[in-house]
Scaffold this active site. Sequence first.
Site, PDB file in Angstrom:
ATOM      1  N   LYS A  70      39.877 -59.103 -11.469  1.00 24.47           N
ATOM      2  CA  LYS A  70      39.819 -57.734 -11.002  1.00 24.47           C
ATOM      3  C   LYS A  70      40.787 -57.670  -9.493  1.00 24.47           C
ATOM      4  CE  LYS A  70      36.080 -54.846  -9.100  1.00 24.47           C
ATOM      5  NZ  LYS A  70      34.529 -54.853  -8.834  1.00 24.47           N
ATOM      6  N   SER A 145      32.287 -50.724 -10.545  1.00 25.10           N
ATOM      7  CA  SER A 145      33.736 -50.598 -10.056  1.00 25.10           C
ATOM      8  C   SER A 145      34.625 -51.475 -10.811  1.00 25.10           C
ATOM      9  CB  SER A 145      33.867 -50.885  -8.638  1.00 25.10           C
ATOM     10  OG  SER A 145      33.254 -52.261  -8.370  1.00 25.10           O
ATOM     11  N   SER A 169      28.251 -53.438 -10.711  1.00 22.90           N
ATOM     12  CA  SER A 169      29.881 -53.340 -11.269  1.00 22.90           C
ATOM     13  C   SER A 169      30.367 -54.142 -12.270  1.00 22.90           C
ATOM     14  CB  SER A 169      30.710 -53.538  -9.817  1.00 22.90           C
ATOM     15  OG  SER A 169      30.823 -52.413  -9.231  1.00 22.90           O
TER      16      SER A 169
HETATM   17  N1  GLN Z   1      28.211 -48.622  -8.606  1.00 18.63           N
HETATM   18  C1  GLN Z   1      27.623 -49.188  -7.229  1.00 18.63           C
HETATM   19  C2  GLN Z   1      28.388 -48.410  -6.106  1.00 18.63           C
HETATM   20  O1  GLN Z   1      28.677 -47.329  -6.317  1.00 18.63           O
HETATM   21  C3  GLN Z   1      27.798 -50.524  -7.246  1.00 18.63           C
HETATM   22  C4  GLN Z   1      29.240 -50.985  -6.927  1.00 18.63           C
HETATM   23  C5  GLN Z   1      29.451 -52.678  -7.151  1.00 18.63           C
HETATM   24  O2  GLN Z   1      28.762 -53.144  -7.615  1.00 18.63           O
HETATM   25  N2  GLN Z   1      30.688 -53.153  -6.491  1.00 18.63           N
HETATM   26  O3  GLN Z   1      28.537 -48.974  -4.960  1.00 18.63           O
END
Ligand code: GLN
Length: 472
Positions: A70, A145, A169
């Site tokens: 990532k 993400s 995420s």
């Molecule tokens: N979907 C969540 C957000 O919008 C979590 C994102 C994450 O775990 N980095 O922040």
Amino acid sequence: MNKTIKDYAKLVKESSIKTVLEYSFRDIEKEFDSNFYINLNKEKINIKAEQLDKKARINSHLFGVPYFEKDNIVNTDIPTTAGSLFLKDYVSPFNATINEILSEAGAMMVGKTAMDEFGMGGTGLFSFNGEIRNPYEKNRIIGGSSSGSAYAVATGMVPFATGSDTGDSIRKPASFVGIVGFKPTYGSISRYGLMPYAPSLDTIGFFTNNVDDQKILAEVTFKQDKKDFTSINNPFKYENKKFDKKLKIVQIREIYDLMPEDLKKEYDNFTERMLAVGHTVSFESIDINILNMLGEVYMAISYAEAASTLSNLQGVHFGKREEGDSYENIIKHSRGNNFSKTVKKRMIIGGYSLKSENQDIIFLKAKKIRRIIVDRIAEIYQTADIIVLPPSSGIAPTVSEAMKSASGDAAVNGVIDSALLLANFNGMPSITIPFIKLNNLPIGINLNANIKKDILLLDFAQQVEEILKNKE
Ligand code: GLN
């Protein structure tokens, strides 16, 4: 069926690392249009492959095995952008601990995957290099993400990829593409070199095609690290023996009651299967008023932490510098031109809630509610071994559905879609594995165990994986 880490290790043994990488890059480059990667590590990794091919093999499941990383995990070979235009050309002067560990084990980092900018988002639509869509149906989101990492593993381009999980995420995109996504106990894997979003919640983890691969990776990467003061000692021993423990599995009554009927039926079916192998399944409660606040508590905490941790991104020491006649204007222009709307929004709200006159009513209040949640989960684990949660209320939403949701970026709307946040609040290990298909699209099931019970969780997840496979 996608190839596993062991399949790749076998291929390497039968041919060479160089050959395996050639095949991998051929597949990867065909996928350029899907935007799933930001930079490839072709040159440097090929040199490493040649060197390793000449040396004696080391005894490691990961020897010669390609993986994607990532793009918020820093690396000295190629840029680390965190999916942001702001860091488009940023090359780190040091390596993340996770890279060092994987590299020592002989794993081959072939490139960096696209992500919602700085981990802020749950769709895959917010990486500066373009949208990443669900490989099953291109009009649907893949989730985020860690979108590019989920894409790379789901399409079989590599057997594993790193991700980071602040709210969901890893575990939500894994559900949307039918693969395994694991967030270990907070602190088990060093965060040194992970660009932070919200450090009290951020956790590095992996996408794989099965639970066995997660065990392989846990054994290698769970290491206490002096460079990360939140890192803990939680060693993991890889074992693959018959699981004969009888566990107490718990569902959360309020979450179950809110599930759509079709999903409820599948969870009832799951309960039957668990009973059949000797586990017990029962319900526990979490106050619905608290559950209704999960998304808000997450936003209050994570946005505030983000405003603080990203404060070094000014275009002066790091990132794209824009012109300005004063220090403030340089920052204003650098951020203004190079952050997306989502990042700006979160940093403004985060900054607002950290102002001394607002701290008590926003940030500190959210932390108090987090404490209530953490205590309640600890209470449940006094007797329970496993908490089962739905990773989402349904299949991956279409892009337009996702954009219509309250903020268009969070994908943590409603109790069910916020349930995965529980594991970030208390740091418990949490894994999503493939569960069912609705209209040919996958949905996972999410399993959790108490803090530091990663071995128990993965053993159980492997048993569940086996049981669900036999269903087909
Ligand atoms: N979907 C969540 C957000 O919008 C979590 C994102 C994450 O775990 N980095 O922040």
